[in-house]
Scaffold this motif. Structure first.
Motif, PDB file in Angstrom:
ATOM      1  N   THR A 106       1.052  -1.388   0.567  1.00 40.21           N
ATOM      2  CA  THR A 106       0.253  -0.561   0.045  1.00 40.21           C
ATOM      3  C   THR A 106       0.589   1.238  -0.082  1.00 40.21           C
ATOM      4  N   MET A 176      -1.708   1.067 -10.916  1.00 38.34           N
ATOM      5  CA  MET A 176      -2.351  -0.295  -9.936  1.00 38.34           C
ATOM      6  C   MET A 176      -3.718  -0.697 -10.058  1.00 38.34           C
ATOM      7  N   ASP A 178      -5.516  -3.202 -12.264  1.00 44.03           N
ATOM      8  CA  ASP A 178      -5.274  -4.551 -12.549  1.00 44.03           C
ATOM      9  C   ASP A 178      -5.692  -4.609 -10.959  1.00 44.03           C
ATOM     10  N   LYS A 179      -4.983  -4.451  -9.780  1.00 44.27           N
ATOM     11  CA  LYS A 179      -5.297  -4.508  -8.338  1.00 44.27           C
ATOM     12  C   LYS A 179      -7.295  -3.955  -7.544  1.00 44.27           C
ATOM     13  N   VAL A 180      -7.239  -2.315  -8.514  1.00 50.17           N
ATOM     14  CA  VAL A 180      -7.939  -1.554  -7.421  1.00 50.17           C
ATOM     15  C   VAL A 180      -8.560  -0.803  -8.581  1.00 50.17           C
ATOM     16  N   PRO A 202     -10.871  -2.206  -3.079  1.00 48.65           N
ATOM     17  CA  PRO A 202      -9.267  -3.080  -3.707  1.00 48.65           C
ATOM     18  C   PRO A 202     -10.568  -4.098  -4.020  1.00 48.65           C
ATOM     19  N   LYS A 203      -9.558  -4.340  -5.211  1.00 49.43           N
ATOM     20  CA  LYS A 203     -10.679  -6.344  -6.236  1.00 49.43           C
ATOM     21  C   LYS A 203     -10.218  -7.550  -5.110  1.00 49.43           C
ATOM     22  N   CYS A 206      -7.503  -8.863  -3.729  1.00 48.40           N
ATOM     23  CA  CYS A 206      -6.396  -7.413  -3.572  1.00 48.40           C
ATOM     24  C   CYS A 206      -5.984  -7.660  -1.682  1.00 48.40           C
ATOM     25  N   SER A 207      -4.855  -7.604  -0.823  1.00 48.25           N
ATOM     26  CA  SER A 207      -4.614  -7.180   0.199  1.00 48.25           C
ATOM     27  C   SER A 207      -4.197  -4.952   0.515  1.00 48.25           C
ATOM     28  N   LEU A 208      -4.489  -5.117  -0.516  1.00 50.31           N
ATOM     29  CA  LEU A 208      -4.047  -3.086  -0.645  1.00 50.31           C
ATOM     30  C   LEU A 208      -4.885  -2.637   0.455  1.00 50.31           C
TER      31      LEU A 208
END
Length: 305
Positions: A106, A176, A178-180, A202-203, A206-208
């Motif tokens: 993050t 990012m 692709d992730k969020v 977050p998608k 995803c751990s963000l």
């Protein structure tokens, strides 16, 4: 405070919601807010009431969950006769979400977003710079503060509308993707655009950790540069924002206020010494009074993209 104490949160805001989430053990019986438009609403099934309702409520402590701590404190003690020992001012960590920048991935996203926005503003000659805790982190530690939960930008009043027009297409440039999923909220104060918040969800998988990036409008008034979204509570000598400078960060130029060290001293005093348990009272300079009960001051939020 004990789990059996009856608490009232003064400030039906995001900070109040965060305090509620962080203290599920507390017996919170009501929110109170000066904004009449919030009255009659609920937050997590807890009613939002007018301040006058305090006369009928049985409570042990009022927790101020608002920026306007000084004015609310004065309102409580003078207008409603609340004893000071029944008023609690929480530390900032109690009003902020979890520490996203203590999470390595993050933090990386935060740095990428900070750089991308800075480059965009420089490229399009928009007078904007990092501000507040974001500036403090980069100046003192060379990164976003681990216990902070947002990124702060200030945009000059004359360039704010231009910045909004430019940021209409920023979703395609945000990192990012692709992730969020990115989204934004435009904040208006009495019908005037004062802040754009960029956030993400977050998608799946995803751990963000979500955080907010606030692009706040700064305006010079009587020699002071004020953050309009705070109704002038946070201000600094205007010379820090008349001309901007840059600092090097991860190989990129990042716009900052001029004489940034002096600006941080004005805001925080001894800014070189970390203060993880700050309250709003710890800011060295701020406007301590504001007519927060003035119904002419109203806040509204609107989806931007």
């Amino acid at each position: 405070m004990t789990p059996t104490d009856k608490l009232v949160l003064f400030g039906a805001s995001k900070a109040g919601e965060t305090y509620l989430k962080k203290h599920p053990e507390h017996n919170i019986i009501a929110f109170v807010d000066n904004d009449a438009k919030r009255h009659g609403q609920t937050i997590a099934n807890i009613p939002v009431l007018a301040p006058a309702a305090l006369a009928q409520l049985q409570f042990d402590t009022i927790v101020i969950t608002s920026l306007w701590i000084d004015s609310i404190y004065q309102q409580l003690t003078t207008e409603f006769g609340i004893a000071p020992n029944k008023i609690y001012i929480p530390i900032k960590a109690e009003l902020k979400s979890e520490h996203p920048f203590s999470h390595a991935a993050t933090l990386q996203l935060g740095h990428q977003l900070l750089i991308r926005l800075s480059q965009l503003f420089i490229q399009h000659q928009i007078k904007a710079c990092i501000d507040s805790g974001t500036l403090l982190g980069l100046m003192r530690e060379g990164k976003l503060l681990a216990w902070d939960d947002d990124i702060d930008f200030a945009i000059d009043d004359a360039d704010f509308d231009k910045a909004l027009l430019l940021l209409k297409n920023f979703q395609k440039q945000a990192p990012m993707q692709d992730k969020v999923d990115w989204h934004t909220t435009l904040i208006r104060q009495s019908g005037y655009d004062v802040c754009l918040n960029i956030e993400f969800t977050p998608k799946a998988g995803c751990s963000l950790i979500p955080f907010e990036t606030s692009l706040q409008r700064r305006q010079s008034l009587n020699g002071r540069s004020e953050l309009l979204s705070s109704a002038g509570i946070f201000f600094a000598p205007e010379h820090h924002f008349n001309q901007l400078e840059t600092i090097a960060f991860m190989g990129h130029a990042i716009p900052v206020p001029s004489a940034a060290s002096d600006f941080l001293t004005f805001m925080y005093g001894d800014w070189q010494t970390p203060k993880k348990a700050m309250t709003l009272n710890d800011y060295d300079n701020r406007r301590i009074t504001a007519d927060i009960s003035n119904k002419a001051i109203s806040i509204s939020k609107h989806a931007f993209w």
